[in-house]
Design an enzyme around this catalytic site. Structure first.
Site, mmCIF file in Angstrom:
data_model
loop_
_atom_site.group_PDB
_atom_site.id
_atom_site.type_symbol
_atom_site.label_atom_id
_atom_site.label_comp_id
_atom_site.label_asym_id
_atom_site.label_seq_id
_atom_site.Cartn_x
_atom_site.Cartn_y
_atom_site.Cartn_z
ATOM 1 N N GLY A 33 -10.247 5.759 71.339
ATOM 2 C CA GLY A 33 -9.536 4.988 72.355
ATOM 3 C C GLY A 33 -9.784 5.387 73.784
ATOM 4 O O GLY A 33 -10.923 5.503 74.260
ATOM 5 N N ARG A 62 -3.016 1.482 65.068
ATOM 6 C CA ARG A 62 -2.116 2.314 64.254
ATOM 7 C C ARG A 62 -2.899 3.125 63.221
ATOM 8 O O ARG A 62 -2.444 4.192 62.792
ATOM 9 C CB ARG A 62 -1.082 1.440 63.550
ATOM 10 C CG ARG A 62 0.047 0.962 64.453
ATOM 11 C CD ARG A 62 1.155 0.314 63.644
ATOM 12 N NE ARG A 62 2.348 0.066 64.438
ATOM 13 C CZ ARG A 62 3.550 -0.147 63.939
ATOM 14 N NH1 ARG A 62 3.732 -0.148 62.616
ATOM 15 N NH2 ARG A 62 4.580 -0.370 64.716
ATOM 16 N N VAL A 63 -4.053 2.628 62.813
ATOM 17 C CA VAL A 63 -4.887 3.353 61.848
ATOM 18 C C VAL A 63 -6.289 3.501 62.430
ATOM 19 O O VAL A 63 -6.994 2.522 62.627
ATOM 20 C CB VAL A 63 -4.966 2.610 60.498
ATOM 21 C CG1 VAL A 63 -5.896 3.351 59.533
ATOM 22 C CG2 VAL A 63 -3.577 2.468 59.878
ATOM 23 N N LYS A 136 -3.063 24.005 59.463
ATOM 24 C CA LYS A 136 -3.029 24.562 58.112
ATOM 25 C C LYS A 136 -4.312 25.320 57.815
ATOM 26 O O LYS A 136 -4.298 26.357 57.140
ATOM 27 C CB LYS A 136 -2.836 23.432 57.092
ATOM 28 C CG LYS A 136 -2.839 23.913 55.650
ATOM 29 C CD LYS A 136 -2.512 22.791 54.678
ATOM 30 C CE LYS A 136 -2.530 23.301 53.241
ATOM 31 N NZ LYS A 136 -2.091 22.276 52.274
ATOM 32 N N HIS A 273 33.271 35.447 85.336
ATOM 33 C CA HIS A 273 33.248 35.664 83.886
ATOM 34 C C HIS A 273 33.675 34.415 83.112
ATOM 35 O O HIS A 273 34.455 34.475 82.168
ATOM 36 C CB HIS A 273 34.117 36.868 83.510
ATOM 37 C CG HIS A 273 33.727 38.120 84.241
ATOM 38 N ND1 HIS A 273 32.500 38.724 84.077
ATOM 39 C CD2 HIS A 273 34.386 38.847 85.172
ATOM 40 C CE1 HIS A 273 32.418 39.788 84.864
ATOM 41 N NE2 HIS A 273 33.548 39.878 85.542
ATOM 42 N N GLY A 302 31.831 38.249 94.707
ATOM 43 C CA GLY A 302 30.778 38.373 93.699
ATOM 44 C C GLY A 302 30.780 37.258 92.676
ATOM 45 O O GLY A 302 30.121 37.363 91.644
ATOM 46 N N GLU A 325 27.474 35.266 94.339
ATOM 47 C CA GLU A 325 26.242 35.262 93.554
ATOM 48 C C GLU A 325 25.512 33.917 93.685
ATOM 49 O O GLU A 325 24.299 33.875 93.866
ATOM 50 C CB GLU A 325 26.552 35.524 92.073
ATOM 51 C CG GLU A 325 26.969 36.942 91.755
ATOM 52 C CD GLU A 325 25.780 37.857 91.527
ATOM 53 O OE1 GLU A 325 24.630 37.403 91.650
ATOM 54 O OE2 GLU A 325 26.026 39.042 91.236
ATOM 55 N N ASN A 414 44.290 32.296 75.052
ATOM 56 C CA ASN A 414 45.419 31.493 75.512
ATOM 57 C C ASN A 414 45.367 31.368 77.027
ATOM 58 O O ASN A 414 45.100 32.340 77.716
ATOM 59 C CB ASN A 414 46.739 32.127 75.092
ATOM 60 C CG ASN A 414 47.005 31.953 73.602
ATOM 61 O OD1 ASN A 414 46.777 30.909 73.036
ATOM 62 N ND2 ASN A 414 47.519 33.028 72.979
ATOM 63 N N ARG A 434 50.725 33.769 74.367
ATOM 64 C CA ARG A 434 50.852 32.824 75.492
ATOM 65 C C ARG A 434 51.742 33.375 76.603
ATOM 66 O O ARG A 434 51.458 33.180 77.783
ATOM 67 C CB ARG A 434 51.387 31.495 74.956
ATOM 68 C CG ARG A 434 51.275 30.342 75.933
ATOM 69 C CD ARG A 434 51.222 29.029 75.206
ATOM 70 N NE ARG A 434 50.068 28.983 74.316
ATOM 71 C CZ ARG A 434 48.823 28.704 74.719
ATOM 72 N NH1 ARG A 434 48.582 28.430 75.978
ATOM 73 N NH2 ARG A 434 47.839 28.693 73.856
ATOM 74 N N ASP A 464 59.969 31.630 75.163
ATOM 75 C CA ASP A 464 59.815 32.774 76.074
ATOM 76 C C ASP A 464 58.953 32.466 77.294
ATOM 77 O O ASP A 464 59.201 32.994 78.383
ATOM 78 C CB ASP A 464 59.290 34.008 75.328
ATOM 79 C CG ASP A 464 58.034 33.738 74.512
ATOM 80 O OD1 ASP A 464 57.545 32.592 74.517
ATOM 81 O OD2 ASP A 464 57.543 34.664 73.844
#
Length: 510
Positions: A33, A62-63, A136, A273, A302, A325, A414, A434, A464
């Protein structure tokens, strides 16, 4: 017998120069081609594959190379007398060098408005088949898939026969290349057929860079990206200044980017972090950054800052006053760059933020496996909220609750976030209970907690946390709800005059 090389490439970079090198080394060139046309136009004595197979290409191309005369020439072992005799009986010549790269499937599916038919026609069949056959048989065949290897391959061929070890390396590269190609095709068809959780999960990534090390100096690391990644992604960042990103830089930068994309208003995010230490929104990006900085002027040092508006001179003057950073933004003015690039080590990343349709899946490795889930793209509006307490939140509190809810989504569980006036004032991240996260966030907020709001990424199993918030002066809380003991927290809110709303959506982040 004359040595033979087969060349059939979509990427024709340096093709002619490489073919000229093969010609000088005495290789007979065969091709197909567009590759054949380019070689012949360059004056090279290339033969069409049909002259070898005595079979014209059919089915619109294709072939053309799927023929025993090609594949026997690739697969025949030179040290096997039976193989060699079978070639001789059928007048088949061995092929010693294969130079193939594949139809541009990735480039095709990246095009705006690509049709399924276009994608299908750019699935290469003959190319991968030849590559796999040649690989292969690497002990006898030199196979080249990457134009960047041309010079090295020619140097090896000039020394008569490349070593088996070198050919094996080239074969390994081919198998990675075809696996990458097939993974992209598999991913495309899985997506267009809308199959969820397929029986195999085939993904592929392409190397961006090697990293100096991983989380710690004794860990080796590299950065890879999805081949067709689009939109706002660290993989699409353009680095304008500073030294190379580290593993931890990339992790933190990604976390900052994900949070800043939550906001339509001018927003600034400071991350340390992988957790936000300060978030602010304002009428201008300068105001937003001032709030993010003021939220935690100690932890931001930082850290990584992400902004969703162009960095102007005013904001750059603020940013340059502390050690950071990385600064991430959709763009920087010339004056801002002039001010910020005075700092040698700061990394400036320009990332497009208009388009955010990146991969909807999140992948996390575990030892021996992968966890795959949808990205947490859940969000709520005022209409989604329910209020079980006697006191309803004010409009101002509602705005602050929704602001803090967007932040807590990105804090390690949490997670508790305390906010006031479009600004975080306390963040409690990654605690084993929590109320412990709440105490950290409220301690950081200090006196500012009076009249502030609180967000929790998951429900309160006990009252709480509400009691702790009430003692600090918090006036409104947003949380998912759904605990068997919700009523205990509701009663505690009512006792202290706190408004509480339920989202019916959890945001665990492990």
């Amino acid at each position: 017998m004359k040595k033979r090389a087969l060349l059939s490439v979509s990427d024709k970079t340096n093709l002619v120069e490489f073919a000229q090198g093969l010609d000088k080394l005495g290789y007979e060139l065969i091709s197909t081609g567009g590759t054949l046309k380019k070689l012949q136009e360059a004056g090279l004595p290339a033969l069409p594959v049909s002259a070898v197979t005595n079979f014209e290409e059919i089915l619109d191309g294709r072939v053309k190379t799927l023929h025993p005369f090609i594949h026997a020439g690739l697969l025949a072992r030179r040290d096997d007398e039976s193989h060699q005799q079978q070639l001789l009986d059928r007048d088949i010549s061995p092929i010693d060098v294969v130079v193939v790269n594949l139809y541009p499937f990735k480039e095709t599916i990246e095009k705006q408005g690509v049709t399924e038919e276009d994608a299908i026609e750019n699935i290469d069949i003959g190319g991968p088949t030849m590559l796999r056959a040649a690989s292969k048989n690497f002990r006898d065949v030199t196979v080249v898939v990457d134009p960047s290897d041309y010079d090295d391959v020619l140097a090896q061929l000039q020394s008569e026969t490349p070593s088996v070890a070198y050919r094996k390396q080239l074969a390994a590269k081919v198998f990675r290349h075809t696996a990458n190609y097939d993974a992209m095709i598999a991913g495309y068809f899985t997506e267009i057929t809308e199959q969820q959780d397929p029986e195999t999960y085939t993904v592929t990534y392409e190397k961006v860079q090697s990293l100096r090390y991983g989380e710690n100096p004794h860990q080796q690391a590299a950065f890879y990206k999805e081949p067709t990644v689009k939109g706002a992604s660290i993989a699409n960042a353009k680095q304008l200044h500073g030294k190379e990103l580290s593993y931890n830089n990339i992790q933190d930068a990604n976390a900052a980017l994900e949070i800043v994309l939550e906001y339509q208003q001018p927003a600034a995010i400071a991350v340390k972090h992988m957790n936000p230490c300060g978030v602010g929104i304002g009428e201008t990006i300068s105001q937003a950054y001032a709030k993010a900085y003021d939220a935690d002027p100690v932890s931001i040092f930082g850290g990584i800052v992400a902004l969703n508006r162009q960095v102007d001179e005013e904001t750059a003057n603020q940013l340059k006053d502390i050690f950071l950073e990385i600064i991430i933004a959709p763009s920087f003015t010339e004056k801002a760059l002039e001010l910020l690039t005075v700092k040698k080590n700061i990394r400036l990343l320009e990332i497009p933020m208009e388009e955010t349709n990146t991969n909807p899946k999140k992948v996390v490795s575990v030892v021996g496996g992968l966890l795959v889930q949808d990205r947490d793209q859940g969000s709520v509006t005022k209409e989604d909220l329910t209020c079980p307490t006697d006191r309803q939140p004010s409009e101002q509190e509602l705005e602050e609750l929704l602001f803090s809810w967007k932040v807590v989504k990105h804090v390690k569980s949490n997670a508790i976030v305390v906010a006031k006036g479009d600004q975080t004032i306390g963040v409690g991240a990654g605690q084993m209970n929590r109320v412990g996260a709440a105490k950290i966030a409220l301690e950081q907020a200090g006196e500012k907690a009076k009249g502030a709001v609180m967000a929790s990424d998951a429900f309160f199993p006990m009252p709480d946390t509400v009691e702790t918030a009430a003692q600090a002066g918090v006036t409104a809380i947003i949380q998912p709800g759904g605990s068997k003991r919700d009523q205990d927290s509701i009663d505690a809110c009512n006792q202290h005059g706190i408004a509480m709303v339920f989202t019916s959506m959890r945001h665990f982040k492990h």
